[in-house]
Design a protein around this motif. Structure first.
Motif, mmCIF file in Angstrom:
data_model
loop_
_atom_site.group_PDB
_atom_site.id
_atom_site.type_symbol
_atom_site.label_atom_id
_atom_site.label_comp_id
_atom_site.label_asym_id
_atom_site.label_seq_id
_atom_site.Cartn_x
_atom_site.Cartn_y
_atom_site.Cartn_z
ATOM 1 N N THR A 229 40.381 -3.391 10.801
ATOM 2 C CA THR A 229 41.602 -3.043 10.065
ATOM 3 C C THR A 229 41.686 -1.541 9.841
ATOM 4 O O THR A 229 42.738 -0.919 10.041
ATOM 5 N N LEU A 230 40.576 -0.938 9.449
ATOM 6 C CA LEU A 230 40.554 0.513 9.219
ATOM 7 C C LEU A 230 40.754 1.271 10.524
ATOM 8 O O LEU A 230 41.420 2.322 10.547
ATOM 9 N N ALA A 231 40.186 0.747 11.605
ATOM 10 C CA ALA A 231 40.376 1.394 12.900
ATOM 11 C C ALA A 231 41.844 1.358 13.315
ATOM 12 O O ALA A 231 42.375 2.337 13.860
ATOM 13 N N ASP A 232 42.518 0.252 13.049
ATOM 14 C CA ASP A 232 43.951 0.159 13.361
ATOM 15 C C ASP A 232 44.752 1.182 12.561
ATOM 16 O O ASP A 232 45.707 1.785 13.074
ATOM 17 N N LEU A 233 44.390 1.376 11.307
ATOM 18 C CA LEU A 233 45.087 2.373 10.487
ATOM 19 C C LEU A 233 44.955 3.757 11.107
ATOM 20 O O LEU A 233 45.916 4.535 11.142
ATOM 21 N N ALA A 234 43.760 4.071 11.590
ATOM 22 C CA ALA A 234 43.513 5.403 12.145
ATOM 23 C C ALA A 234 44.124 5.579 13.523
ATOM 24 O O ALA A 234 44.720 6.620 13.828
ATOM 25 N N VAL A 235 43.987 4.569 14.380
ATOM 26 C CA VAL A 235 44.412 4.695 15.778
ATOM 27 C C VAL A 235 45.898 4.398 15.951
ATOM 28 O O VAL A 235 46.629 5.156 16.604
ATOM 29 N N LYS A 236 46.364 3.292 15.353
ATOM 30 C CA LYS A 236 47.740 2.841 15.561
ATOM 31 C C LYS A 236 48.687 3.241 14.431
ATOM 32 O O LYS A 236 49.908 3.143 14.593
ATOM 33 N N GLY A 237 48.140 3.637 13.312
ATOM 34 C CA GLY A 237 48.992 3.993 12.179
ATOM 35 C C GLY A 237 49.467 2.797 11.391
ATOM 36 O O GLY A 237 50.287 2.937 10.474
ATOM 37 N N SER A 238 48.969 1.608 11.720
ATOM 38 C CA SER A 238 49.380 0.397 11.018
ATOM 39 C C SER A 238 48.382 -0.707 11.334
ATOM 40 O O SER A 238 47.870 -0.781 12.446
ATOM 41 N N ALA A 239 48.106 -1.553 10.332
ATOM 42 C CA ALA A 239 47.193 -2.677 10.524
ATOM 43 C C ALA A 239 47.910 -3.966 10.156
ATOM 44 O O ALA A 239 48.367 -4.119 9.019
ATOM 45 N N ALA A 285 26.752 6.967 15.141
ATOM 46 C CA ALA A 285 26.680 5.763 14.310
ATOM 47 C C ALA A 285 28.080 5.231 14.020
ATOM 48 O O ALA A 285 28.296 4.018 13.944
ATOM 49 N N LEU A 286 29.043 6.144 13.888
ATOM 50 C CA LEU A 286 30.433 5.753 13.659
ATOM 51 C C LEU A 286 30.970 4.980 14.859
ATOM 52 O O LEU A 286 31.664 3.971 14.712
ATOM 53 N N ALA A 287 30.624 5.445 16.056
ATOM 54 C CA ALA A 287 31.079 4.775 17.273
ATOM 55 C C ALA A 287 30.472 3.386 17.401
ATOM 56 O O ALA A 287 31.127 2.449 17.865
ATOM 57 N N PHE A 294 38.415 4.579 17.812
ATOM 58 C CA PHE A 294 38.442 5.096 16.440
ATOM 59 C C PHE A 294 37.838 6.498 16.389
ATOM 60 O O PHE A 294 38.387 7.400 15.748
ATOM 61 N N VAL A 295 36.700 6.678 17.047
ATOM 62 C CA VAL A 295 36.048 7.992 17.031
ATOM 63 C C VAL A 295 36.961 9.041 17.647
ATOM 64 O O VAL A 295 37.015 10.191 17.196
ATOM 65 N N ALA A 296 37.722 8.645 18.677
ATOM 66 C CA ALA A 296 38.661 9.587 19.293
ATOM 67 C C ALA A 296 39.773 9.970 18.329
ATOM 68 O O ALA A 296 40.343 11.071 18.422
ATOM 69 N N ALA A 297 40.094 9.062 17.388
ATOM 70 C CA ALA A 297 41.155 9.349 16.407
ATOM 71 C C ALA A 297 40.668 10.201 15.254
ATOM 72 O O ALA A 297 41.480 10.691 14.467
ATOM 73 N N VAL A 298 39.341 10.378 15.140
ATOM 74 C CA VAL A 298 38.792 11.210 14.071
ATOM 75 C C VAL A 298 39.094 12.667 14.382
ATOM 76 O O VAL A 298 38.668 13.200 15.408
ATOM 77 N N GLY A 299 39.841 13.297 13.506
ATOM 78 C CA GLY A 299 40.249 14.676 13.765
ATOM 79 C C GLY A 299 39.149 15.686 13.559
ATOM 80 O O GLY A 299 39.072 16.690 14.271
#
Length: 681
Positions: A229-239, A285-287, A294-299
């Motif tokens: 769910t958190l990954a969707d928030l970061a990558v897609k902007g919505s979960a 560890a995050l990956a 998700f890691v790619a979406a981390v700014g």
């Protein structure tokens, strides 16, 4: 009509209209015919002096008006600043808002430099945090997408949280954030699928809370589905949500079930906030937990570094300055400390505590000085001088004889090591068990010496399995182990939490994990003793029992430095139990077998129990008791009860002695005779 100011009127009064001098105060018209008699010589100096006086008076009047206006402006500005300070004190504005200069409003210029004034020894880290917070201002983002996804990592006590707090505070003071408030989500609270509703409620509340920063802690302990769910928030902007939810009047997300209701919430968005993940581990560890997208979406990844020696000295000086201010404000004393004390405080930084050890050291100093002031009702004044010595910090008030500072603090309860050792030694038998328990203290002492010498320390797993028949002393030893580990400093609490399957396994789906976690929480700092632990596993179809075991293993991993788990049960059953989870056996390296008591040991136990109750056994009791214990142990030691056999035998003897004493009033009240004994064959 043309505008004429006071200055022009004054000049016309001196020189006349058009710039011609005027004498005698009255204009004279020109005459084409000269009079025979020449006029008197005018007094030019007097006229100029008179007009100069008028000019001075006008200038004084204008200056007074300007001064009054300036005073009013300054007063209004000060009133405005005071109002801002009051709002800061009430928490309505970020601290420092009133002191922000006009050129810094809405600007990142000099922001990192300002943060470094309070966050010491982490210059590169501060730069990276400020850069991460600035990134969306440069790149641009649109709600409801996250402003930025940030990983802040590094060792404990390296200033990760404080640096973010200071950055947010200064950004809010400059108007770059609406508020410096942050919402924190502890992901360790959602270790399994049964916590889904709680997770979604807390996540929704955090994303809609005041402030523009949401912090996520302990992602390593969160259930995989919630990390998705958190990954969707970061990558897609919505979960998306798997079921229908509504927001009630209190703003809480609630499950709407299968009902079709207007205003149903079908997804969660980041609400345009910063999503910041804290961890001691880095990007790899995050990956492992979230996946590559998700890691790619981390700014930004912002990592602290170990403090250099000079950084620790600066941090120690900062803590001592804060201590001096506190001592002055609370105790009315002036604090004096030199470089020796600064270096002593700096040395309190450790791998486990980081720079937090410095603050803890100064806090102890303040509490010790407070105790000194509380020893008298007279008001103390003067200078307190601190001196660092190998054994600790000493102090002197107004050049009086020095005293050890730590001696003023109330003695910390340690559990009385010598008393516990004596109690352990007083137990009958169990020689191998005692040797192992006392060895824990030896290991801890060596590791403490290594840490003091600057060497790496080895963490020793203290989880144990006690196997043996009932009545062999497993629970008694577990209780003493808890007290002993507290006494030697291996545990903070030293409490023993004794549970069985009924305390860990729930009655319905989703109940077991929260139940087990609550038990684990209650035992943190102490020992969790699970008696008849093998009953947790009743085969592969026992999903509730397996869930309890999985939750227990995860809790042991998450709290490896705060919890000791002791499993107890029959030897054969415990061997089967250890196969229930692949990671179970490896987490219990210490397997201790409690042998059955011999007849002689059971006789010793009977005498010890009798003495504890205020009785004594007659010499004639020895032979019949030894014979009875040998027969029972040889017949079936597993069901005989071991130590419980001795206790039950004594209690029956006391009962029969009471009946005998009624008939024999003159008999000794504390003596148990052979006739009082009753044996169950």
């Amino acid at each position: 009509m043309a505008y004429t100011d006071d200055w022009e009127n004054l000049m016309n009064g001196v020189f006349g209209a058009g710039g011609r001098p005027r004498f005698g105060g009255t204009a004279q018209p020109e005459s084409k015919t000269l009079k025979a008699k020449a006029p008197a010589v005018p007094d030019l100096n007097a006229a100029l002096l008179e007009n100069q006086k008028q000019l001075d008076a006008l200038l004084k009047k204008q200056n007074a008006q300007l001064k009054t206006q300036d005073t009013a402006v300054q007063s209004a500005l000060e009133d405005s600043r005071q109002m801002l300070r009051d709002m800061e004190a009430d928490g309505l504005l970020a601290k420092g808002t009133a002191d922000v200069t006009a050129e810094h409003l809405g600007s990142f210029e000099g922001l990192a430099v300002e943060v470094k004034k309070t966050v010491l020894g982490q210059d590169a880290f501060v730069d990276s945090v400020v850069r991460a917070m600035r990134r969306p201002f440069v790149l641009g983002t649109e709600r409801p997408a996250a402003r930025n996804v940030i990983l802040i990592c590094g060792g404990a006590g390296t200033g990760r949280h404080f640096a973010l707090e200071e950055t947010a505070r200064i950004m809010a003071a400059r108007g770059l954030l609406q508020s410096d408030k942050t919402a924190v989500v502890d992901l360790a609270l959602y270790p399994n699928s049964g916590a889904e509703k709680l997770f979604l409620q807390d996540l929704y509340a955090a994303l809609h809370a005041p402030g523009e920063i949401v912090i996520f802690e302990h992602y390593e302990s969160c259930h995989a589905a919630f990390l998705k769910t958190l990954a969707d928030l970061a990558v897609k902007g919505s979960a998306p949500l798997s079921s229908r939810y509504l927001v009630n009047k209190e703003g809480i997300l609630v499950d709407a079930g299968t009902a079709l209701a207007p205003g149903a919430v079908s997804s969660i968005t980041p609400c345009g906030k910063y999503l910041i993940f804290f961890s001691r581990k880095g990007r790899d560890a995050l990956a492992d937990k979230f996946g590559a997208p998700f890691v790619a979406a981390v700014g930004d990844v912002c990592e602290t570094s170990a403090f250099a020696r000079e950084d620790l000295a600066a941090l120690a000086a900062q803590q001592l300055n804060a201590l001096a201010q506190k001592v002055s404000a609370r105790l009315g004393l002036t604090l004096s400390a030199g470089a020796d004390v600064r270096d002593y405080v700096a040395a309190q930084c450790s791998k486990e505590k980081g720079a937090a050890g410095l603050a803890e050291c100064c806090d102890k100093m303040f509490r010790a000085l407070s105790e000194y002031c509380l020893q008298t009702d007279a008001k103390l004044t003067g200078t307190v001088t601190l001196t660092a010595k190998p054994e600790g910090v000493w102090f002197s008030l107004n050049d009086q004889p020095e005293q050890e500072l730590s001696a003023l603090l109330p003695a910390e309860y340690t559990g009385a090591v010598d008393e516990i050792r004596a109690e352990l030694n007083g137990l009958v038998g169990l020689g191998a068990v005692k040797e192992y328990v006392f060895g824990l203290a030896d290991n801890l002492q060596v590791q403490q010496r290594r840490a003091a010498a600057g060497f790496k320390t080895a963490s020793l797993s203290m989880h144990m399995i006690f196997t043996g028949n009932p009545g062999t002393g497993k629970t008694t030893i577990a209780r003493l182990v808890a007290k002993y580990l507290k006494a030697i400093g291996a545990l903070k609490g030293g409490q023993l939490v004794e549970v069985t399957r009924a305390d860990l396994v729930g009655r319905y789906t989703g109940h077991t994990a929260p139940l087990t976690n609550s038990v684990i929480e209650s035992a943190l700092g102490g020992v969790l003793f699970i008696d008849e632990a093998y009953s947790l596993y009743r085969g592969e179809q026992d999903s509730f029992g397996l869930e309890a075991i999985d939750t227990l293993v995860k809790g042991m991993e998450d709290h490896r430095d705060e919890l000791v788990v002791v499993l107890a049960g029959y030897t054969r059953e415990m061997e089967v139990f250890l196969t229930a989870n692949s990671g179970l056996a490896s987490r219990f390296p210490n397997k201790i077998e409690f042998p059955d008591y011999t007849a002689d040991e059971l006789l010793d136990i009977t005498n010890v129990l009798a003495k504890g109750k205020g009785y004594r056994l007659a010499e004639g009791c020895t032979f019949p008791l030894l014979g009875y214990y040998k027969r029972r142990q040889a017949l079936d030691s597993r069901t005989a009860g071991n130590g419980r056999l001795a206790r039950n035998t004594l209690e029956k003897a006391i009962f029969h002695q009471s009946r005998r004493l009624v008939a024999e009033p003159a008999a000794e009240l504390d003596l148990i005779l052979p006739s009082d004994l009753e044996f169950e064959e």
